[in-house]
Write a protein that holds these residues in place. Structure first.
Motif, mmCIF file in Angstrom:
data_model
loop_
_atom_site.group_PDB
_atom_site.id
_atom_site.type_symbol
_atom_site.label_atom_id
_atom_site.label_comp_id
_atom_site.label_asym_id
_atom_site.label_seq_id
_atom_site.Cartn_x
_atom_site.Cartn_y
_atom_site.Cartn_z
ATOM 1 N N VAL A 174 18.158 47.394 33.644
ATOM 2 C CA VAL A 174 19.158 47.920 33.889
ATOM 3 C C VAL A 174 19.924 47.854 32.330
ATOM 4 O O VAL A 174 20.077 46.975 31.822
ATOM 5 N N PRO A 175 20.582 49.172 31.746
ATOM 6 C CA PRO A 175 21.284 49.103 30.571
ATOM 7 C C PRO A 175 22.496 48.465 30.688
ATOM 8 O O PRO A 175 23.092 48.172 31.694
ATOM 9 N N THR A 176 23.132 48.045 29.551
ATOM 10 C CA THR A 176 24.247 47.470 29.469
ATOM 11 C C THR A 176 25.423 48.466 29.050
ATOM 12 O O THR A 176 25.184 49.594 28.557
ATOM 13 N N MET A 177 26.712 48.306 29.119
ATOM 14 C CA MET A 177 27.697 48.930 28.643
ATOM 15 C C MET A 177 27.556 49.371 27.276
ATOM 16 O O MET A 177 27.125 48.452 26.386
ATOM 17 N N LYS A 178 27.982 50.727 26.946
ATOM 18 C CA LYS A 178 27.815 51.186 25.492
ATOM 19 C C LYS A 178 29.107 50.704 24.794
ATOM 20 O O LYS A 178 30.077 51.024 25.156
ATOM 21 N N GLY A 179 28.710 50.109 23.636
ATOM 22 C CA GLY A 179 29.606 49.537 22.841
ATOM 23 C C GLY A 179 30.583 48.250 23.343
ATOM 24 O O GLY A 179 30.523 48.159 24.559
ATOM 25 N N ILE A 237 41.169 61.437 37.921
ATOM 26 C CA ILE A 237 40.385 60.433 38.809
ATOM 27 C C ILE A 237 39.202 60.177 38.576
ATOM 28 O O ILE A 237 38.312 61.009 38.000
ATOM 29 N N GLY A 238 38.625 58.905 38.634
ATOM 30 C CA GLY A 238 37.388 58.482 38.211
ATOM 31 C C GLY A 238 37.072 58.299 37.026
ATOM 32 O O GLY A 238 36.100 58.437 36.414
ATOM 33 N N ARG A 239 38.072 58.158 36.192
ATOM 34 C CA ARG A 239 37.837 58.043 34.609
ATOM 35 C C ARG A 239 37.108 56.927 34.175
ATOM 36 O O ARG A 239 37.141 55.926 34.814
ATOM 37 N N GLU A 240 36.197 57.196 33.444
ATOM 38 C CA GLU A 240 35.308 55.902 32.879
ATOM 39 C C GLU A 240 36.297 55.217 31.988
ATOM 40 O O GLU A 240 36.701 55.796 31.019
ATOM 41 N N LEU A 241 36.310 53.835 31.896
ATOM 42 C CA LEU A 241 36.984 53.041 31.120
ATOM 43 C C LEU A 241 36.089 52.641 29.933
ATOM 44 O O LEU A 241 34.803 52.263 30.254
ATOM 45 N N ARG A 242 36.534 52.712 28.577
ATOM 46 C CA ARG A 242 35.400 52.667 27.665
ATOM 47 C C ARG A 242 36.273 51.629 26.634
ATOM 48 O O ARG A 242 35.409 50.675 25.810
ATOM 49 N N THR A 243 37.450 51.521 26.396
ATOM 50 C CA THR A 243 38.201 50.713 25.300
ATOM 51 C C THR A 243 39.045 49.642 26.113
ATOM 52 O O THR A 243 39.445 49.742 27.199
ATOM 53 N N ALA A 244 39.161 48.793 25.104
ATOM 54 C CA ALA A 244 40.124 47.561 25.494
ATOM 55 C C ALA A 244 41.389 48.150 25.903
ATOM 56 O O ALA A 244 42.105 47.549 26.983
ATOM 57 N N VAL A 283 38.994 49.873 40.696
ATOM 58 C CA VAL A 283 37.996 50.208 39.922
ATOM 59 C C VAL A 283 36.646 50.303 40.508
ATOM 60 O O VAL A 283 36.518 49.460 41.658
ATOM 61 N N ARG A 284 35.560 51.009 40.146
ATOM 62 C CA ARG A 284 34.258 50.866 40.635
ATOM 63 C C ARG A 284 33.541 50.298 39.370
ATOM 64 O O ARG A 284 33.600 50.953 38.534
ATOM 65 N N VAL A 285 32.754 49.232 39.723
ATOM 66 C CA VAL A 285 32.135 48.641 38.641
ATOM 67 C C VAL A 285 30.598 48.755 38.877
ATOM 68 O O VAL A 285 30.024 48.345 39.982
ATOM 69 N N LEU A 286 29.795 49.375 37.991
ATOM 70 C CA LEU A 286 28.575 49.353 38.092
ATOM 71 C C LEU A 286 27.814 48.259 37.339
ATOM 72 O O LEU A 286 28.341 48.047 36.117
ATOM 73 N N TRP A 320 30.658 40.941 29.705
ATOM 74 C CA TRP A 320 30.323 42.450 29.351
ATOM 75 C C TRP A 320 28.654 42.503 29.333
ATOM 76 O O TRP A 320 28.402 43.993 29.680
ATOM 77 N N GLN A 321 28.022 41.751 29.153
ATOM 78 C CA GLN A 321 26.372 41.899 29.135
ATOM 79 C C GLN A 321 26.213 42.177 30.791
ATOM 80 O O GLN A 321 25.068 42.795 30.825
ATOM 81 N N ASP A 322 27.049 41.622 31.782
ATOM 82 C CA ASP A 322 26.499 41.914 33.217
ATOM 83 C C ASP A 322 27.217 43.462 33.786
ATOM 84 O O ASP A 322 27.278 44.078 34.732
ATOM 85 N N VAL A 323 28.109 44.098 32.826
ATOM 86 C CA VAL A 323 28.885 45.357 33.162
ATOM 87 C C VAL A 323 28.061 46.595 32.461
ATOM 88 O O VAL A 323 27.662 46.688 31.359
ATOM 89 N N ILE A 324 27.708 47.834 33.193
ATOM 90 C CA ILE A 324 27.186 48.886 32.787
ATOM 91 C C ILE A 324 28.224 49.908 32.613
ATOM 92 O O ILE A 324 28.301 50.542 31.588
ATOM 93 N N ARG A 325 28.984 50.094 33.707
ATOM 94 C CA ARG A 325 30.020 50.984 33.513
ATOM 95 C C ARG A 325 31.476 50.673 34.516
ATOM 96 O O ARG A 325 31.161 50.136 35.641
ATOM 97 N N VAL A 326 32.475 51.021 34.187
ATOM 98 C CA VAL A 326 33.548 50.835 34.957
ATOM 99 C C VAL A 326 34.453 52.158 35.104
ATOM 100 O O VAL A 326 34.648 52.695 34.121
ATOM 101 N N HIS A 327 34.881 52.594 36.359
ATOM 102 C CA HIS A 327 35.361 53.726 36.453
ATOM 103 C C HIS A 327 36.744 53.408 37.381
ATOM 104 O O HIS A 327 36.681 52.685 38.189
#
Length: 164
Positions: A2-7, A91-98, A109-112, A149-156
């Motif tokens: 399973v991939p991890t979050m980008k960046g 709606i459904g925006r992916e969160l990427r930055t601090a 939120v929905r956390v993959l 963060w190693q256990d987070v792939i994506r957060v929307h």
């Protein structure tokens, strides 16, 4: 696997001085800077995402665009041709930055993520905290999850986090 979050959401941002200037202009208008992305190519595209306690409409985006064009000294930050886009988080925006994660604290939120066994899993709940080590989410089942963060792939953003 399973991939991890980008960046790293807390990594230094090369355009921080520009973001700070944009944030100051928006704050003076009663708006919140959710995110600022800069992409260089044939021209530099600056994408600004804004929010307001009562939501964001097209007129607010137009006023923010005009204020930013007039009050940010673009030639100090951008060389050559540039474009500015201002929008709401959506709606459904992916969160990427601090900045986005801090803005989303208290929202649904929905956390993959990665389960204890290493497979993918989806959690839904309220984002409680965010820091350089990870996030804390109170799930809909009232369970508190502390995720690195190693256990987070994506957060929307979850659909119900945006007011109508």
């Amino acid at each position: 696997m399973v991939p991890t979050m980008k960046g790293d959401p807390f990594a230094p941002r090369p355009w921080q001085a520009l973001e700070d200037r944009i944030e100051a202009v928006l704050r003076s208008m009663g708006l919140t800077l959710v995110d600022c992305q800069v992409k260089e190519g044939r021209f530099t595209l600056v994408t600004v995402t804004i929010d307001h306690p009562r939501g964001v409409n097209v007129a607010m985006c137009v006023r923010a665009t005009q204020a930013l064009q007039d009050r940010v000294p673009w030639d100090e930050f951008v060389r050559g041709d540039w474009r500015l886009q201002v929008s709401s988080p959506g709606i459904g925006r992916e969160l990427r930055t601090a900045r986005e994660f801090r803005w989303a604290v208290g929202r649904s939120v929905r956390v993959l993520g990665r389960s204890a066994s290493g497979g993918p899993v989806v959690w839904r709940g309220i984002l409680q905290e965010v820091d350089p080590a990870g996030i804390r989410v109170r799930t809909d089942a009232e369970r508190i999850l502390d995720l690195s963060w190693q256990d987070v792939i994506r957060v929307h953003l979850a659909d119900d986090s945006v007011e109508s």
